[in-house]
Design a protein around this motif. Sequence first.
Motif, mmCIF file in Angstrom:
data_model
loop_
_atom_site.group_PDB
_atom_site.id
_atom_site.type_symbol
_atom_site.label_atom_id
_atom_site.label_comp_id
_atom_site.label_asym_id
_atom_site.label_seq_id
_atom_site.Cartn_x
_atom_site.Cartn_y
_atom_site.Cartn_z
ATOM 1 N N THR A 32 0.817 -1.215 0.000
ATOM 2 C CA THR A 32 0.000 0.000 0.000
ATOM 3 C C THR A 32 0.851 1.265 0.000
ATOM 4 N N ARG A 33 2.142 1.098 -0.198
ATOM 5 C CA ARG A 33 3.025 2.259 -0.324
ATOM 6 C C ARG A 33 2.780 2.943 -1.672
ATOM 7 N N ARG A 34 2.917 4.275 -1.710
ATOM 8 C CA ARG A 34 2.726 5.016 -2.954
ATOM 9 C C ARG A 34 3.774 4.602 -3.957
ATOM 10 N N SER A 35 3.367 4.318 -5.174
ATOM 11 C CA SER A 35 4.286 3.869 -6.217
ATOM 12 C C SER A 35 4.766 5.040 -7.067
ATOM 13 N N GLY A 36 5.554 4.729 -8.092
ATOM 14 C CA GLY A 36 5.998 5.755 -9.025
ATOM 15 C C GLY A 36 4.893 6.258 -9.929
ATOM 16 N N ALA A 37 3.799 5.528 -10.058
ATOM 17 C CA ALA A 37 2.599 5.997 -10.754
ATOM 18 C C ALA A 37 1.786 6.789 -9.737
ATOM 19 N N SER A 38 1.678 8.085 -9.944
ATOM 20 C CA SER A 38 1.251 8.993 -8.877
ATOM 21 C C SER A 38 -0.113 8.669 -8.289
ATOM 22 N N GLU A 39 -0.994 8.034 -9.037
ATOM 23 C CA GLU A 39 -2.338 7.775 -8.539
ATOM 24 C C GLU A 39 -2.517 6.360 -7.974
ATOM 25 N N TRP A 40 -1.464 5.568 -7.987
ATOM 26 C CA TRP A 40 -1.573 4.170 -7.576
ATOM 27 C C TRP A 40 -0.612 3.823 -6.459
ATOM 28 N N TRP A 145 9.506 -0.381 -12.731
ATOM 29 C CA TRP A 145 10.185 0.792 -12.155
ATOM 30 C C TRP A 145 9.266 1.494 -11.159
ATOM 31 N N ASP A 146 7.978 1.604 -11.485
ATOM 32 C CA ASP A 146 7.035 2.236 -10.562
ATOM 33 C C ASP A 146 7.020 1.528 -9.215
ATOM 34 N N VAL A 147 7.129 0.209 -9.241
ATOM 35 C CA VAL A 147 7.178 -0.560 -7.995
ATOM 36 C C VAL A 147 8.495 -0.299 -7.270
ATOM 37 N N TYR A 261 7.839 16.335 -22.458
ATOM 38 C CA TYR A 261 7.122 15.140 -21.995
ATOM 39 C C TYR A 261 6.470 15.445 -20.668
ATOM 40 N N THR A 262 5.317 14.851 -20.443
ATOM 41 C CA THR A 262 4.624 15.023 -19.186
ATOM 42 C C THR A 262 4.422 13.663 -18.532
ATOM 43 N N PRO A 263 4.351 13.607 -17.213
ATOM 44 C CA PRO A 263 4.231 12.318 -16.542
ATOM 45 C C PRO A 263 2.997 11.546 -16.984
ATOM 46 N N CYS A 264 3.147 10.240 -17.129
ATOM 47 C CA CYS A 264 2.015 9.378 -17.458
ATOM 48 C C CYS A 264 1.057 9.327 -16.290
ATOM 49 N N SER A 265 -0.222 9.331 -16.573
ATOM 50 C CA SER A 265 -1.233 9.192 -15.537
ATOM 51 C C SER A 265 -2.029 7.930 -15.801
#
Length: 269
Positions: A32-40, A145-147, A261-265
């Motif tokens: 449940t830690r915040r990942s590199g994907a900002s909303e997940w 990488w997000d993980v 480039y903008t961050p993927c959402s």
Amino acid sequence: MTDRADQTIAALRGGHDYLTSVVHGLATADLTRRSGASEWDVSQVLSHLGSGAEIGHASLEGALNGTGPRDGDFNKSVWARWDAMSPSERAEGFVTADERLVRRYEELDARTRQELRVQLGFLPAPVDVATVAGLRLSEFTHHTWDVEVAFDPTAVLLPVATEPLLAQAGLLIGFLGKADALGGRHARVAVRTVSPVRSFGLDLGDSVALVDEPAEPDAVLSAPAEWWLRLVTGRHAPAHTPAGVDLKGDAISLEDRRLGYTPCSPASS
């Protein structure tokens, strides 16, 4: 083409085995830690990869059996089921679903890897195995990488995936690039990577395109190949930019919305 498919499928196996080992080392609270994907959180990234593996497997089977792709309701039902899982169920479910997909790719013989065409709902025409596996590899590698970045801000992309992903970067660069971020300016950037060594050009104008290295560039970007790939998918924040990244030239700076480039959402699980 078969060689490219072989390399990509081998990279999918290496990525699966690696991320599985990471997942098996996580405590319940880590999921449940915040990942590199900002909303997940981490479990939601694994849910996205697991549900994507399930949908990808169905698409591959549809191509092999001649039944074609499943409809949008199938995808929605898969996402809803994964959304309803607990964090621990998502983690274990990812391992099972991704293993099934990777193993199915590995079972394809050389002729099938060469000749099969797979229909994907978001592309106008069927694509070969190398392309569909490459799209999965891109998704898988960047979400890995997000993980990892949830626990290590210096995380990098998996080395086994970097070379095949670099070879296919042009497939998505026009879609992911945000040319309007540069305020109407035009620039031609020479891009020179290491690990592996490559050189090419980036045309930033009405759109973003990968081109041959310009003879007289407006700027020269030198960077590790894995960071360049993260830039293309929006995972390029200053906190995750290594010291080896260097941009020379006055026409553009790294802070120009990070080269357009903008961050993927995340759009859906």
